[in-house]
Design an enzyme around this catalytic site. Structure first.
Site, mmCIF file in Angstrom:
data_model
loop_
_atom_site.group_PDB
_atom_site.id
_atom_site.type_symbol
_atom_site.label_atom_id
_atom_site.label_comp_id
_atom_site.label_asym_id
_atom_site.label_seq_id
_atom_site.Cartn_x
_atom_site.Cartn_y
_atom_site.Cartn_z
ATOM 1 N N ASP A 124 1.055 9.382 -5.045
ATOM 2 C CA ASP A 124 1.779 8.165 -5.445
ATOM 3 C C ASP A 124 2.997 7.966 -4.545
ATOM 4 O O ASP A 124 3.951 8.733 -4.609
ATOM 5 C CB ASP A 124 2.217 8.307 -6.911
ATOM 6 N N ASP A 125 2.953 6.954 -3.700
ATOM 7 C CA ASP A 125 4.061 6.627 -2.771
ATOM 8 C C ASP A 125 4.156 7.618 -1.608
ATOM 9 O O ASP A 125 5.225 7.770 -1.020
ATOM 10 C CB ASP A 125 5.434 6.588 -3.480
ATOM 11 N N CYS B 68 2.193 0.167 -6.481
ATOM 12 C CA CYS B 68 1.327 1.053 -7.266
ATOM 13 C C CYS B 68 0.151 0.331 -7.953
ATOM 14 O O CYS B 68 -1.007 0.577 -7.625
ATOM 15 C CB CYS B 68 2.143 1.787 -8.324
ATOM 16 N N ASP C 104 -1.495 5.612 -2.709
ATOM 17 C CA ASP C 104 -1.634 4.202 -3.112
ATOM 18 C C ASP C 104 -0.754 3.264 -2.290
ATOM 19 O O ASP C 104 -1.017 2.070 -2.218
ATOM 20 C CB ASP C 104 -1.360 4.027 -4.617
ATOM 21 N N ASN C 105 0.288 3.815 -1.676
ATOM 22 C CA ASN C 105 1.142 3.018 -0.785
ATOM 23 C C ASN C 105 2.083 3.958 -0.071
ATOM 24 O O ASN C 105 2.210 5.133 -0.440
ATOM 25 C CB ASN C 105 1.946 1.951 -1.557
HETATM 26 CA CA CA Z 1 2.738 4.050 -5.645
#
Ligand code: CA
Ligand code: CA
Length: 480
Positions: free
Chosen positions: A52-53, A86, A320-321
């Site tokens: 995540d991130d 997200c 996700d990013n």
């Molecule tokens: Ca994210």
């Protein structure tokens, strides 16, 4: 704990023919094993690990990731997300659709998060497709921002046999003091070492895989730890490592001259020395949280190897990013049209994929994940999908009609809707405000000087036309 981990790690290295951490394949990184031409007789298992991130610079600092997956599979240098935020990105991963088609455009609000996803998209996802094809499916970790607001806390979406999802709307700390919906039963976790989220998710994942292997059921595991999302709280065993790590001091770091940039960047003040020190501490903490994800990957691979199913299992690692770490003065923002936000790590290992191989050419997107997993599993893909299966790219085969560019859409931080077109040479951005950006990525990879004011109008018009084509695409027109 550490001794047990060290033993698990060593047994993994021995079981898989590795001699030293970071050491390359048995034949050495310069002599990758030839790809296996024959697919496994049984249907392959699929493990999809989603950070995540996690941006690509932080990924490059992870000490064990190359040995765990990178050197054993394929790394994609041009992996991008269709929106660097997200919930929109996760919705794209689960459905194979662009945000302008799945309509989850933000993390919160009427068009955001779990509420928007549940309203229109949950009934047809990679989970429902693979389950219909006979797979046992599991989601373990983060589902969607805002889950389970407006639904019962014990709500389990369609398609998932095993469901261990964090109640995202009931925790601010993510890594500690959270709740998991464990197959319809909500259980609280606290701050004890044994409650650390990444480790708890790992144990749930090992249990699911072990049961599926014993039952001889092909499985799909979607494993989504919160790491390294802020607030990055490391496991106690990792809390003192990487002392002194800095956010990368690239040419765009704390960019002095932002007169070439849109208003949302010009309005950002330069970071003060104190703010830079705080950012460095933040990056150190983020990296520490990723060590638990490396432990997770090592434990997953160890279990697969110990059960002799590693060679019939695909393991994906993605984010996700990305995240801005001070480039263009942007500190830990993400829904922006810059390379550090829209580009993500993507590594894949499994049957037919050459060790230590790299794809530096093809633009692959988060919308390609669902059709790829479906093809690997032999599942039918609905026509609603915008992405394309990258199975041939995984095997290093040529795909002449593969897309030659990528688009990432954005809504939150740029002062209106925006989108960036990434081609091999250019990054071209349009914002609803009427502002533009154009970077020559070959000569200015850090996006320090936008050329939009002095660019050839014919080039600008061609890029604008292509951008409009993709931001308006739907289903088959996106796949062309
Ligand atoms: Ca994210
Ligand atoms: Ca500049």
């Amino acid at each position: 704990m550490l001794n047990l981990r060290a033993r698990l790690w060593m047994s993994f290295l021995v079981a898989t023919g590795w001699t030293a951490c970071g050491g390359g394949s048995p034949g050495g990184p310069s002599s990758p094993a030839p790809p296996t031409e024959v697919l496994p007789s049984r249907r392959p298992n699929i493990v999809f690990v989603l950070a995540d991130d996690l941006d690509f610079r932080t990924t490059a600092m992870m000490p064990r990731l190359p040995a765990l997956i990178g050197q054993r599979g394929r790394t994609f240098d041009r992996a991008y997300v269709t929106q660097s935020l997200c919930a929109p990105s996760r919705a794209s991963i689960l459905t194979g659709q662009f945000p302008h088609n799945h309509r989850v455009l933000d993390n919160t609000g009427p068009d955001g998060g779990f509420g928007a996803f549940r309203r229109g998209q949950e009934s047809s996802t990679i989970a429902t497709w693979l389950r219909a094809a006979g797979y046992r499916t599991a989601l373990i970790g983060k589902y969607m921002n805002g889950y389970p607001t407006a639904a019962r806390p014990d709500y389990v979406p369609p398609g998932w046999d095993e469901w261990d999802a964090q109640l995202s709307d009931l925790t601010a700390d993510r890594y500690v003091n959270y709740f998991l919906n464990e197959n319809g039963t909500v259980n609280p976790y606290g701050v004890a070492d044994a409650d650390y989220e990444t480790d708890v998710l790992t144990q749930r994942a090992l249990s699911f895989m072990d049961r599926s292997i014993q039952d001889k059921k092909p499985f799909f595991l979607y494993l989504a730890p919160d790491a390294p999302h802020l607030p990055a709280i490391p496991a106690p065993r990792h809390a003192t490592l990487f002392f002194g790590t800095e956010a990368p001091r690239v040419p765009s770091f704390n960019e002095p001259d932002v007169s070439d940039k849109p208003a949302f960047v010009q309005n950002a003040s330069p970071m003060t020395p104190a703010e830079i020190r705080k950012l460095d501490r933040t990056e150190t903490a983020r990296l520490r949280t990723m060590l638990s994800v490396e432990d997770m990957l090592a434990d997953v691979l160890t279990l697969l190897a110990a059960n002799q199913v590693l060679d019939e299992t695909y393991v994906f690692f993605m984010s996700d990013n990305g995240l801005m770490l001070g480039e263009h003065r942007l500190v830990t923002t993400k829904d922006v049209p810059y390379e550090e936000a829209i580009r993500v790590p993507l590594m894949v290992m499994g049957p037919g994929i050459s060790a230590a191989s790299q794809d530096e050419e093809h633009f692959v997107l988060n919308v390609d994940i669902a059709p790829t997993l479906a093809e690997l599993a032999g599942a039918a893909v609905p026509d609603s999908v915008d992405g394309r299966s990258m199975v041939h790219l995984l095997r290093g085969e040529s795909v002449p009609d593969w897309r030659k560019d990528a688009v990432s859409e954005s809504i939150s931080y740029t002062g209106g809707l925006s989108a960036v077109l990434r081609t091999p040479q250019y990054a071209y951005t349009e914002i609803e405000s009427g502002e533009h950006e154009l970077y020559d990525m070959r000569n200015d990879p850090y996006q320090v000087s936008s050329l939009h004011r002095r660019a050839d109008p014919t080039l600008m018009a061609a890029l604008s036309s292509r951008l409009a084509q993709i931001t308006g695409c739907r289903r088959a027109t996106c796949r062309q």
